[in-house]
Design a protein around this motif. Structure first.
Motif, PDB file in Angstrom:
ATOM      1  N   GLU A   6      -2.064   2.043  -5.360  1.00 48.35           N
ATOM      2  CA  GLU A   6      -3.544   2.803  -5.144  1.00 48.35           C
ATOM      3  C   GLU A   6      -3.742   3.004  -3.806  1.00 48.35           C
ATOM      4  O   GLU A   6      -3.397   2.140  -2.914  1.00 48.35           O
ATOM      5  CB  GLU A   6      -4.610   1.900  -5.987  1.00 48.35           C
ATOM      6  N   SER A  21      -6.113   7.781  -4.871  1.00 49.99           N
ATOM      7  CA  SER A  21      -4.916   8.020  -5.585  1.00 49.99           C
ATOM      8  C   SER A  21      -4.185   7.021  -6.250  1.00 49.99           C
ATOM      9  O   SER A  21      -4.248   5.739  -5.651  1.00 49.99           O
ATOM     10  CB  SER A  21      -3.988   8.797  -4.717  1.00 49.99           C
ATOM     11  N   CYS A  22      -3.392   7.095  -7.347  1.00 53.00           N
ATOM     12  CA  CYS A  22      -2.335   5.997  -7.665  1.00 53.00           C
ATOM     13  C   CYS A  22      -1.366   6.464  -8.161  1.00 53.00           C
ATOM     14  O   CYS A  22      -1.064   7.340  -8.825  1.00 53.00           O
ATOM     15  CB  CYS A  22      -3.162   5.336  -9.139  1.00 53.00           C
ATOM     16  N   ALA A  23      -0.072   6.127  -7.457  1.00 50.35           N
ATOM     17  CA  ALA A  23       1.165   6.520  -7.837  1.00 50.35           C
ATOM     18  C   ALA A  23       1.713   5.552  -8.893  1.00 50.35           C
ATOM     19  O   ALA A  23       1.844   4.344  -8.412  1.00 50.35           O
ATOM     20  CB  ALA A  23       2.001   6.679  -6.518  1.00 50.35           C
ATOM     21  N   ARG A  71      -4.883  14.179 -13.270  1.00 51.16           N
ATOM     22  CA  ARG A  71      -3.735  13.671 -12.969  1.00 51.16           C
ATOM     23  C   ARG A  71      -2.696  14.694 -12.729  1.00 51.16           C
ATOM     24  O   ARG A  71      -2.831  15.615 -13.225  1.00 51.16           O
ATOM     25  CB  ARG A  71      -3.311  12.902 -14.407  1.00 51.16           C
ATOM     26  N   LYS A  75       3.976  14.376 -10.539  1.00 48.34           N
ATOM     27  CA  LYS A  75       4.034  13.717  -9.262  1.00 48.34           C
ATOM     28  C   LYS A  75       3.607  12.229  -9.760  1.00 48.34           C
ATOM     29  O   LYS A  75       3.612  11.229  -8.806  1.00 48.34           O
ATOM     30  CB  LYS A  75       2.980  13.896  -8.390  1.00 48.34           C
ATOM     31  N   ASN A  76       3.663  12.025 -10.949  1.00 43.50           N
ATOM     32  CA  ASN A  76       3.362  10.487 -11.611  1.00 43.50           C
ATOM     33  C   ASN A  76       2.107   9.832 -10.808  1.00 43.50           C
ATOM     34  O   ASN A  76       2.278   8.683 -10.476  1.00 43.50           O
ATOM     35  CB  ASN A  76       4.413   9.546 -11.355  1.00 43.50           C
ATOM     36  N   THR A  77       1.033  10.798 -10.635  1.00 48.11           N
ATOM     37  CA  THR A  77      -0.076  10.358  -9.901  1.00 48.11           C
ATOM     38  C   THR A  77      -1.172  10.557 -10.589  1.00 48.11           C
ATOM     39  O   THR A  77      -1.580  11.709 -11.380  1.00 48.11           O
ATOM     40  CB  THR A  77      -0.127  10.933  -8.539  1.00 48.11           C
ATOM     41  N   TYR A  79      -5.546  10.474  -9.921  1.00 49.19           N
ATOM     42  CA  TYR A  79      -6.781  10.509  -8.939  1.00 49.19           C
ATOM     43  C   TYR A  79      -7.911  10.239  -9.377  1.00 49.19           C
ATOM     44  O   TYR A  79      -8.263  10.326 -10.729  1.00 49.19           O
ATOM     45  CB  TYR A  79      -6.802  11.994  -8.571  1.00 49.19           C
TER      46      TYR A  79
END
Length: 114
Positions: A6, A21-23, A71, A75-77, A79
Motif C-alpha cells: 500500500e 494505491s495497493c499493488a 481497480r 496493473k494488479n492495482t 485504488y
C-alpha cells in the motif's frame, strides 16, 4: 505467495483528499473481490470499500459519497480515492482480497489533522 503493498498515505487537513494505491503480486488478481480496510488506534480493523472482479463497488455507510474504490487489473492495482476527509478517517489503511485470510501488508498511514 500473495503480497500487498500500500502507498499514498500522508498528513492532510480536514476536507482534503488523498489517493491510495495497493499493488498486489503473486496471484491472479483480476478474478477476486478486493477491499480496502482501515484500523484506527485502539479499534478493530474495518472494511471501508470493496470492488468485485466486474467492478461492482460497495462502501461502508460513513464513506459513501466521499470514497471511491477502483481497480486496474492490467496493473494488479486497486485504488482508493478519498475526499472530504475527516479527523475520524485517521487510521492505517490496508488492502486485501475480501474474505481470503491472506497476510496483511504494511499498510499506509492516513492522518487527518489541522
Amino acid at each position: 505467495q500473495v503480497q500487498f503493498v500500500e502507498s499514498g498515505g500522508g498528513l492532510v487537513q480536514p476536507g482534503g483528499s488523498l489517493r491510495l494505491s495497493c499493488a498486489a503480486s503473486g496471484s491472479i488478481f483480476s478474478i477476486y473481490t478486493m477491499g480496502w480496510y482501515r484500523q484506527a488506534p485502539g479499534k478493530q480493523r474495518e472494511l471501508v470499500a470493496a470492488i468485485t472482479s466486474g467492478g461492482i463497488t460497495n462502501y461502508a455507510d460513513s464513506m459513501k459519497g466521499r470514497f471511491t474504490i477502483s481497480r486496474d487489473n492490467a496493473k494488479n492495482t486497486v485504488y482508493l480515492q478519498m475526499s472530504s476527509l475527516k479527523p475520524e478517517d485517521t487510521a492505517v489503511y490496508y488492502c486485501n482480497r475480501v474474505g481470503s485470510g491472506l497476510a496483511w501488508g504494511q499498510g499506509t498511514q492516513v492522518t487527518v489533522s489541522s
